[in-house]
Write a protein that holds these residues in place. Structure first.
Motif, PDB file in Angstrom:
ATOM      1  N   ILE A  55      -0.126   8.083  -4.471  1.00 33.79           N
ATOM      2  CA  ILE A  55      -0.297   8.779  -5.747  1.00 33.79           C
ATOM      3  C   ILE A  55      -1.781   8.732  -6.099  1.00 33.79           C
ATOM      4  N   ARG A  56      -2.374   9.909  -6.278  1.00 36.64           N
ATOM      5  CA  ARG A  56      -3.782   9.972  -6.652  1.00 36.64           C
ATOM      6  C   ARG A  56      -3.969   9.500  -8.094  1.00 36.64           C
ATOM      7  N   ASP A  57      -5.227   9.295  -8.474  1.00 38.53           N
ATOM      8  CA  ASP A  57      -5.493   8.842  -9.837  1.00 38.53           C
ATOM      9  C   ASP A  57      -5.167   9.905 -10.880  1.00 38.53           C
ATOM     10  N   ASP A  58      -4.976  11.178 -10.437  1.00 38.10           N
ATOM     11  CA  ASP A  58      -4.581  12.221 -11.387  1.00 38.10           C
ATOM     12  C   ASP A  58      -3.066  12.442 -11.383  1.00 38.10           C
ATOM     13  N   GLY A  59      -2.329  11.577 -10.668  1.00 43.85           N
ATOM     14  CA  GLY A  59      -0.877  11.657 -10.658  1.00 43.85           C
ATOM     15  C   GLY A  59      -0.278  12.475  -9.547  1.00 43.85           C
TER      16      GLY A  59
ATOM     17  N   ILE B  78       4.889   1.276  -4.574  1.00 50.22           N
ATOM     18  CA  ILE B  78       4.912  -0.187  -4.560  1.00 50.22           C
ATOM     19  C   ILE B  78       4.773  -0.722  -3.140  1.00 50.22           C
ATOM     20  N   ASP B  79       4.391  -1.979  -3.071  1.00 46.13           N
ATOM     21  CA  ASP B  79       4.485  -2.720  -1.815  1.00 46.13           C
ATOM     22  C   ASP B  79       5.968  -3.048  -1.624  1.00 46.13           C
ATOM     23  N   PRO B  80       6.599  -2.553  -0.562  1.00 43.76           N
ATOM     24  CA  PRO B  80       8.038  -2.755  -0.422  1.00 43.76           C
ATOM     25  C   PRO B  80       8.444  -4.214  -0.225  1.00 43.76           C
ATOM     26  N   ASP B  81       7.515  -5.044   0.185  1.00 39.71           N
ATOM     27  CA  ASP B  81       7.831  -6.461   0.389  1.00 39.71           C
ATOM     28  C   ASP B  81       7.737  -7.267  -0.904  1.00 39.71           C
ATOM     29  N   THR B  82       6.749  -6.943  -1.742  1.00 37.12           N
ATOM     30  CA  THR B  82       6.526  -7.733  -2.958  1.00 37.12           C
ATOM     31  C   THR B  82       6.996  -7.032  -4.220  1.00 37.12           C
ATOM     32  N   GLY B  83       7.100  -5.702  -4.173  1.00 34.96           N
ATOM     33  CA  GLY B  83       7.443  -4.944  -5.373  1.00 34.96           C
ATOM     34  C   GLY B  83       6.256  -4.657  -6.268  1.00 34.96           C
ATOM     35  N   ASP B  84       5.079  -5.105  -5.892  1.00 39.20           N
ATOM     36  CA  ASP B  84       3.882  -4.896  -6.714  1.00 39.20           C
ATOM     37  C   ASP B  84       3.463  -3.426  -6.690  1.00 39.20           C
ATOM     38  N   ILE B  85       3.029  -2.922  -7.838  1.00 38.06           N
ATOM     39  CA  ILE B  85       2.521  -1.549  -7.922  1.00 38.06           C
ATOM     40  C   ILE B  85       1.164  -1.494  -7.239  1.00 38.06           C
ATOM     41  N   LEU B  86       0.978  -0.507  -6.381  1.00 41.78           N
ATOM     42  CA  LEU B  86      -0.252  -0.384  -5.606  1.00 41.78           C
ATOM     43  C   LEU B  86      -1.255   0.523  -6.308  1.00 41.78           C
ATOM     44  N   PRO B  87      -2.538   0.356  -6.032  1.00 43.32           N
ATOM     45  CA  PRO B  87      -3.570   1.181  -6.654  1.00 43.32           C
ATOM     46  C   PRO B  87      -3.470   2.636  -6.187  1.00 43.32           C
ATOM     47  N   PRO B  88      -4.130   3.554  -6.905  1.00 45.73           N
ATOM     48  CA  PRO B  88      -4.124   4.962  -6.503  1.00 45.73           C
ATOM     49  C   PRO B  88      -4.571   5.142  -5.052  1.00 45.73           C
ATOM     50  N   SER B  89      -3.940   6.128  -4.398  1.00 52.22           N
ATOM     51  CA  SER B  89      -4.281   6.533  -3.029  1.00 52.22           C
ATOM     52  C   SER B  89      -3.996   5.446  -1.991  1.00 52.22           C
ATOM     53  N   THR B  90      -3.147   4.478  -2.344  1.00 52.69           N
ATOM     54  CA  THR B  90      -2.738   3.442  -1.399  1.00 52.69           C
ATOM     55  C   THR B  90      -1.309   3.718  -0.946  1.00 52.69           C
TER      56      THR B  90
ATOM     57  N   GLY C  67       2.575  17.635  -4.958  1.00 51.73           N
ATOM     58  CA  GLY C  67       2.714  18.112  -6.324  1.00 51.73           C
ATOM     59  C   GLY C  67       2.655  17.025  -7.374  1.00 51.73           C
ATOM     60  N   HIS C  68       2.488  17.467  -8.636  1.00 57.57           N
ATOM     61  CA  HIS C  68       2.477  16.571  -9.787  1.00 57.57           C
ATOM     62  C   HIS C  68       3.893  16.436 -10.347  1.00 57.57           C
ATOM     63  N   PRO C  69       4.219  15.289 -10.952  1.00 55.67           N
ATOM     64  CA  PRO C  69       5.559  15.104 -11.513  1.00 55.67           C
ATOM     65  C   PRO C  69       5.888  16.154 -12.571  1.00 55.67           C
ATOM     66  N   LEU C  70       7.151  16.586 -12.578  1.00 50.65           N
ATOM     67  CA  LEU C  70       7.637  17.426 -13.662  1.00 50.65           C
ATOM     68  C   LEU C  70       7.886  16.556 -14.889  1.00 50.65           C
ATOM     69  N   PRO C  71       7.917  17.147 -16.082  1.00 45.06           N
ATOM     70  CA  PRO C  71       8.190  16.356 -17.287  1.00 45.06           C
ATOM     71  C   PRO C  71       9.518  15.612 -17.172  1.00 45.06           C
TER      72      PRO C  71
END
Length: 544
Positions: A424-428, A372-384, A361-365
């Protein structure tokens, strides 16, 4: 994010529902029916009874009983008087119950005497024998120093407990004006719910919430197109957020009617779909596996159903979700946790079938998500794939008496780190795929393997124990105990079951036993559970 949603309390919400939908039916349970007006009257009577008992704002009230009308009256009543509800899983047994009542500092415990083969009163007697002959007005058992009162629903009442009917009769001693004064003193930001969920430490953690789930369910209702014409068939346990929020709370928000059952039974559910013209159902794989495979499914009139909330994402969920589209109606999916609200995401009502059966599902308002990468905390690209983090207004107030665990779970920027694997897909759109933590989810119930492992080690034949999840066609996964036995000892499946049965909740009991010589280990000495899972799948014939 601006707080555009006007805050209110659950008591205010129920009063508004009665004003809006008064003569409409609110609840049906075991053939008895209540309108919204009648339901509010029952809640107010129980609220006045609790005031008469001496329950103060902030007092904890534990409830240990299966679904029934009294459960819902208590839900509303405790919220109205500013107390805090502590639901206890009815599948918990003596040790679990003892921990929750004690850790929560509950002032009152309300329980069934017995439901089917389960005698809750006998389990209480095991740890608090004072209930047999103590002072019912101020019990204070040695095991529970904070516990003043035990209230029993049912026919049996020991001398140290108060009968439900006697409790409710005390409402006559409290005028309506006193209840109104208590209601006026409740703030939407006050804690009203302390819901225990399995953690990674071996002990359940008490999740504290204020009244803001009202907003979550309001937004969810809009996404689902809910109205006062809907009939919610609710068999999910009320001690879980899923059943509590999607049943009574959804009803108070929308005016929908709730058909409540004591527990889930596929045949009864099918009969009620037809006789009560249910339009909405909720559940996990296990429920819809049983419903789709029940011999009466095809002969049941299911035409009233318009949508089903079926949580999906894991690969094991997809076959059941696709079958549910054929046997019942289009489904929706959602993702949530006790810590952030039961449905922080929800599928769009007219989403494609693939989204219904695969995505979460998509996030509610008001909710933000990132992976994120749990080791580095970096935000990962869509569908990763990575660890799912969520931030929003409905994040818990914290874990009760566990500040360190709270700080570990919620970072300085307000992100709750779920421990779940997701994309998370590119459409959220969010898809839940599993857990970074070793937590098991058995038919929708969280099972902490460290808790089970500790209990298994009490068996004299077991030297080492590791608990893993293995696939199950009905429950998605079940526990498998991988044990190393003491020299010269042996253990069988029956031995293991006898050791666990009656001592812990049945969903926690391992369904499979593997006796191993040792465990695969990392160079640093950690057990490689992913290799254990591979080995178990091969030996149990579950590979592939």
């Amino acid at each position: 994010m601006p707080d555009w949603f006007e805050k209110q309390t659950l008591g205010d919400l129920l009063n508004q529902a009665a004003d809006r939908f008064g003569p409409r039916e609110a609840l049906m349970y075991e053939g008895q029916r209540w309108t919204f007006d009648e339901f509010r009257d029952e809640v107010d009577r129980v609220a006045r009874a609790l005031i008469n008992l001496g329950i103060q704002p902030g007092d904890k009230v534990s409830i240990w009983m299966p679904n029934r009308a009294e459960w819902l009256f208590l839900f509303g009543a405790v919220a109205k008087i500013g107390a805090i509800l502590v639901p206890i899983n009815t599948r918990f047994r003596t040790g679990d119950m003892e921990y929750l009542v004690n850790h929560s500092d509950s002032a009152a415990l309300i329980l069934m005497d017995q439901s089917g083969p389960v005698n809750y009163l006998d389990m209480l007697r095991e740890v608090a024998p004072e209930v047999n002959d103590g002072d019912a007005a101020n019990l204070r058992p040695a095991a529970f120093p904070a516990l003043r009162n035990v209230i029993v629903v049912g026919e049996e009442r020991p001398a140290g407990a108060i009968a439900w009917d006697a409790l409710v009769a005390g409402a006559d001693e409290v005028p309506a004006s006193e209840l109104a004064q208590r209601e006026a003193g409740v703030s939407p930001d006050d804690t009203f719910l302390l819901m225990y969920t399995s953690g990674t430490t071996g002990f359940p953690k008490g999740v504290m919430h204020c009244h803001n789930p009202i907003r979550t369910i309001t937004d969810a209702a809009n996404r689902m197109g809910m109205s006062s014409r809907d009939v919610i068939l609710m068999y999910l346990p009320l001690f879980h957020c899923f059943g509590l929020y999607e049943g009574p709370l959804m009803s108070w928000v929308t005016g929908a009617r709730v058909v409540l059952t004591t527990m889930f039974e596929a045949g009864e559910t099918l009969r009620l779909i037809e006789s009560e013209k249910a339009t909405v159902m909720d559940g996990f794989d296990a429920h819809f596996y049983d419903l789709c495979h029940h011999p009466d499914v095809d002969s049941t009139d299911r035409s009233s159903l318009r949508t089903i909330l079926l949580a999906v994402g894991m690969a094991s969920s997809e076959p059941v979700a696709r079958l549910a589209q054929e046997k019942f109606c289009p489904t929706l999916s959602a993702w949530g946790m006790t810590e952030v609200g039961v449905g922080a995401t929800r599928t769009i009502l007219d989403a494609p079938t693939d989204d219904r059966c695969v995505e979460s599902g998509h996030p509610l308002p008001g909710y933000e998500f990132k992976v994120i990468d749990p080791d580095t905390g970096d935000i990962l690209p869509p569908s990763t794939m990575g660890e799912l983090c969520v931030r929003g207004y409905a994040t818990m107030q914290g874990y009760y008496k566990r500040p360190e665990a709270t700080a570990e779970a919620i970072d300085g920027d307000g992100w709750f780190h779920t421990g779940d694997v997701a994309t998370i897909r590119d459409d959220g759109s969010v898809r839940f795929l599993g857990r970074y933590k070793d937590m098991l989810k058995v038919g929708g119930e969280n099972v902490d393997p460290t808790e089970v492992e500790a209990f298994l080690l009490e068996h004299p034949a077991i030297s080492k124990a590791q608990v893993i999840g293995v696939p199950d066609p009905r429950l998605s996964e079940v526990a498998c105990a991988c044990v190393v036995v003491e020299p010269g000892q042996a253990i069988t499946d029956a031995d293991l079951d006898a050791h666990c049965r009656g001592k812990m909740a049945s969903f926690k009991i391992p369904r499979h036993l593997l006796v191993v010589d040792d465990y695969p280990m990392t160079s640093s000495g950690k057990v490689q559970k992913y290799l254990l899972r591979q080995m178990a799948a091969e030996r149990l014939g579950l590979a592939g």
